[in-house]
Design a protein around this motif. Structure first.
Motif, PDB file in Angstrom:
ATOM      1  N   LEU A   1       0.840  -1.192   0.000  1.00  0.00           N
ATOM      2  CA  LEU A   1       0.000   0.000   0.000  1.00  0.00           C
ATOM      3  C   LEU A   1       0.880   1.248   0.000  1.00  0.00           C
ATOM      4  CD1 LEU A   1      -2.982   0.895   0.162  1.00  0.00           C
ATOM      5  CD2 LEU A   1      -2.727   0.975   2.641  1.00  0.00           C
ATOM      6  N   VAL A   2       0.656   2.123  -0.977  1.00  0.00           N
ATOM      7  CA  VAL A   2       1.442   3.353  -1.096  1.00  0.00           C
ATOM      8  C   VAL A   2       0.633   4.493  -0.490  1.00  0.00           C
ATOM      9  CG1 VAL A   2       2.584   4.933  -2.680  1.00  0.00           C
ATOM     10  CG2 VAL A   2       2.558   2.479  -3.177  1.00  0.00           C
ATOM     11  N   TRP A   3       1.186   5.136   0.540  1.00  0.00           N
ATOM     12  CA  TRP A   3       0.470   6.205   1.240  1.00  0.00           C
ATOM     13  C   TRP A   3       0.731   7.539   0.557  1.00  0.00           C
ATOM     14  CZ3 TRP A   3      -2.952   5.492   5.189  1.00  0.00           C
ATOM     15  CH2 TRP A   3      -3.014   4.206   5.718  1.00  0.00           C
TER      16      TRP A   3
ATOM     17  N   ARG B   1       0.528   4.490  11.198  1.00  0.00           N
ATOM     18  CA  ARG B   1       0.882   5.154   9.928  1.00  0.00           C
ATOM     19  C   ARG B   1       1.034   6.660  10.136  1.00  0.00           C
ATOM     20  NH1 ARG B   1       3.011   0.921   7.952  1.00  0.00           N
ATOM     21  NH2 ARG B   1       1.552  -0.816   7.715  1.00  0.00           N
ATOM     22  N   VAL B   2       0.178   7.237  10.952  1.00  0.00           N
ATOM     23  CA  VAL B   2       0.281   8.668  11.235  1.00  0.00           C
ATOM     24  C   VAL B   2       1.624   8.988  11.869  1.00  0.00           C
ATOM     25  CG1 VAL B   2      -0.626  10.503  12.704  1.00  0.00           C
ATOM     26  CG2 VAL B   2      -2.203   9.084  11.385  1.00  0.00           C
ATOM     27  N   GLN B   3       2.030   8.183  12.834  1.00  0.00           N
ATOM     28  CA  GLN B   3       3.300   8.412  13.511  1.00  0.00           C
ATOM     29  C   GLN B   3       4.489   8.260  12.562  1.00  0.00           C
ATOM     30  OE1 GLN B   3       3.122   5.570  16.746  1.00  0.00           O
ATOM     31  NE2 GLN B   3       1.050   6.260  17.257  1.00  0.00           N
ATOM     32  N   GLU B   4       4.393   7.302  11.636  1.00  0.00           N
ATOM     33  CA  GLU B   4       5.495   7.050  10.716  1.00  0.00           C
ATOM     34  C   GLU B   4       5.609   8.129   9.633  1.00  0.00           C
ATOM     35  OE1 GLU B   4       4.667   3.226   9.164  1.00  0.00           O
ATOM     36  OE2 GLU B   4       5.513   2.131  10.877  1.00  0.00           O
ATOM     37  N   LEU B   5       4.477   8.683   9.201  1.00  0.00           N
ATOM     38  CA  LEU B   5       4.453   9.547   8.019  1.00  0.00           C
ATOM     39  C   LEU B   5       4.222  11.018   8.331  1.00  0.00           C
ATOM     40  CD1 LEU B   5       2.274   7.159   5.812  1.00  0.00           C
ATOM     41  CD2 LEU B   5       4.738   7.465   5.682  1.00  0.00           C
ATOM     42  N   ALA B   6       4.152  11.365   9.608  1.00  0.00           N
ATOM     43  CA  ALA B   6       3.877  12.761   9.965  1.00  0.00           C
ATOM     44  C   ALA B   6       4.938  13.705   9.406  1.00  0.00           C
ATOM     45  CB  ALA B   6       3.789  12.896  11.487  1.00  0.00           C
TER      46      ALA B   6
ATOM     47  N   LEU C   1       0.709  10.470  19.188  1.00  0.00           N
ATOM     48  CA  LEU C   1      -0.016  11.314  18.246  1.00  0.00           C
ATOM     49  C   LEU C   1       0.299  12.789  18.473  1.00  0.00           C
ATOM     50  CD1 LEU C   1      -3.540   9.606  18.089  1.00  0.00           C
ATOM     51  CD2 LEU C   1      -1.786   9.633  16.310  1.00  0.00           C
ATOM     52  N   THR C   2       0.516  13.154  19.714  1.00  0.00           N
ATOM     53  CA  THR C   2       0.894  14.540  20.004  1.00  0.00           C
ATOM     54  C   THR C   2       2.245  14.871  19.392  1.00  0.00           C
ATOM     55  OG1 THR C   2      -0.361  14.474  22.080  1.00  0.00           O
ATOM     56  CG2 THR C   2       1.303  16.202  21.850  1.00  0.00           C
ATOM     57  N   LYS C   3       3.193  13.935  19.521  1.00  0.00           N
ATOM     58  CA  LYS C   3       4.508  14.153  18.903  1.00  0.00           C
ATOM     59  C   LYS C   3       4.387  14.236  17.382  1.00  0.00           C
ATOM     60  CE  LYS C   3       7.210  11.903  22.542  1.00  0.00           C
ATOM     61  NZ  LYS C   3       8.140  10.777  22.871  1.00  0.00           N
ATOM     62  N   ALA C   4       3.529  13.404  16.813  1.00  0.00           N
ATOM     63  CA  ALA C   4       3.328  13.439  15.357  1.00  0.00           C
ATOM     64  C   ALA C   4       2.693  14.750  14.932  1.00  0.00           C
ATOM     65  CB  ALA C   4       2.454  12.266  14.922  1.00  0.00           C
TER      66      ALA C   4
END
Length: 493
Positions: free
Chosen positions: A404-406, A435-440, A471-474
């Protein structure tokens, strides 16, 4: 009745009725007074309360006893049933089953989504009692059945049966059975029973292969079929009239569904995806005329050979004519829409773009039930490679990726899905948070990513408590005008 008005108001107006109704129910249980207790039984009693409804017809006026829930709008009925399925452990299973069954057996007609929600209630409350099976061993049962019970004959047969015969009513002795001449085989050919087992195993493997959702192998076609397919390939790109295109669709269908013909190979030679949008919009429905096939058979092949190739290379907004025809088709064949269109499109090499996002959003919104959409997302993000199978012509597999390509558009698609009030499971929410954390950092300046994140933490706040810090860090890595709103929302957890 008055005590339930706030709950019905949630079902009528809320954007997340199941979640808000669950919260309201929890609060009501804790705040209810002894004089007017809030109980799940009383709610079911209200829904199943019989009401006389007039039936108008050419015959004299008559009345029919219907339940209170059936007097509500279809949308409210569907939401109530979805809530009952979601909170089925709180309610009496017998009463839930009676409610769903009465709705499904109503002779006055039933809305499609109400019917789906009622089926979902029955699915949730059904259970199998096979706890006695453990490790495929009968020894683990509470009561062990005597082996001799299955090896001995009934008493009334023992006196009449000739034990030298395998089957008393046939002249087949045990010695004859041991000789291979009875089966017309030689000793070297092996035990006939073993051969039967091997054949059964082969059949099972064939069935499993048929169940796999993938592109079938390229089987050779007879020369005359290849010639006919080549002729149809020329005709499919020429539009003369609608009636002529309908005739062409009938010829293609008959050729593909002829006994012993590999329909996928024929479609690969005909190349119907090269037809312009006007021809494709006529071909699509008429290729199914008079055909009653399984959901993942011919309907999927039609969709993957007429519409999918066009969408895989789509860079500009799709024409209204093509989108309308696709929507009408997918409403009738939802499983085909999932495996022959949505899955391969979302796995497109390079990821989806804005044009594909718009088309996929319409298909998801107008053709699939919310439970179906949740299942699709679950298989996409949590099912692993084995769940990401799809139907596709071999010549188009190069346009589909294994991973899957984001992209911004993919986050926008999930944003649109969340806005449809789709219920997500905890593991699915965990995957999205990961995914949010990885791609932020990659999407730090993307407004579409920011809008998705804001919607995500708003809709799924109860399931994101454990991800608050990450999520806050992202969110702190993003730099859009919704960043402050995201951080404020996270701070309120």
């Amino acid at each position: 009745m008055e005590r339930w008005i706030p709950l019905f108001d949630i079902f009528l107006n809320s954007s997340t009725p199941e979640t808000e109704a669950s919260i309201w129910l929890n609060q009501s249980f804790s705040a209810s007074s002894p004089s007017s207790p809030i109980t799940t039984a009383s709610f079911l009693s209200l829904l199943t309360k019989p009401i006389n409804a007039s039936i108008t017809s050419s015959s004299p006026p008559a009345t029919k006893r219907i339940m209170f829930i059936q007097t509500l709008p279809d949308m409210v009925q569907s939401r109530i049933l979805s809530f009952l399925a979601f909170e089925h452990e709180r309610f009496c299973k017998r009463k839930l089953s009676r409610l769903a069954t009465n709705i499904l057996t109503d002779n006055l007609g039933i809305d499609f989504w109400v019917k789906r929600a009622a089926h979902d209630v029955l699915d949730q409350i059904s259970e199998s009692n096979y706890e006695w099976i453990s490790g495929f061993s009968l020894d683990s049962g509470e009561e062990r059945v005597d082996d001799g019970e299955f090896e001995s004959l009934p008493d009334w047969l023992k006196d009449t049966v000739n034990t030298d015969l395998v089957l008393p009513w046939l002249p087949v002795a045990l010695d004859d059975l041991n000789s291979r001449e009875l089966f017309g085989t030689h000793e070297s050919e092996g035990d006939p029973l073993s051969q039967v087992g091997e054949c059964a195993g082969d059949t099972l493997e064939e069935v499993m292969e048929e169940m796999e959702i993938d592109s079938p192998p390229n089987a050779p076609l007879a020369p005359e079929i290849q010639d006919m397919a080549a002729s149809l390939r020329i005709q499919v790109v020429i539009f003369e009239s609608c009636s002529r295109t309908v005739e062409l669709a009938n010829v293609i269908r008959k050729l593909c569904l002829d006994k012993g013909v590999n329909s996928f190979a024929v479609l690969g030679l005909v190349e119907p995806w090269k037809a312009d949008d006007e021809i494709a919009s006529v071909l699509l429905p008429h290729l199914l005329n008079g055909i009653d096939h399984k959901e993942l058979d011919w309907p999927s092949q039609v969709l993957s050979s007429v519409i999918l190739p066009k969408m895989l290379i789509l860079e500009e907004p799709a024409s209204r004519m093509l989108v309308a025809a696709t929507i009408d088709y997918c409403k009738l064949h939802q499983a085909a829409a999932e495996y022959a269109l949505l899955f391969p499109l979302i796995m497109r090499t390079g990821g989806i773009n804005n044009s594909l996002c718009d088309v996929m959003t319409r298909i998801i919104k107008e053709c699939l039930h919310p439970v179906h959409v949740s299942s699709f997302c679950q298989k996409l993000l949590c099912g692993g490679a084995s769940k990401k199978r799809f139907i596709c012509l071999p010549c188009h597999q190069c346009l589909i990726s294994n991973e899957l390509v984001w992209t911004e558009s993919l986050f926008n698609l999930f944003h649109n899905i969340l806005n449809l009030n789709i219920q997500l499971t905890q593991d699915l929410v965990d995957q999205l948070a990961l995914r949010v954390q990885e791609l932020a950092q990659m999407f730090s300046k993307s407004l579409k990513f920011g809008n998705f994140l804001l919607c995500f933490i708003t809709k799924c706040s109860l399931l994101l408590m454990s991800h608050k810090l990450l999520l806050t860090k992202a969110a702190e890595q993003t730099n859009t005008f919704v960043t402050k709103s995201i951080l404020s929302k996270l701070a309120s957890f």
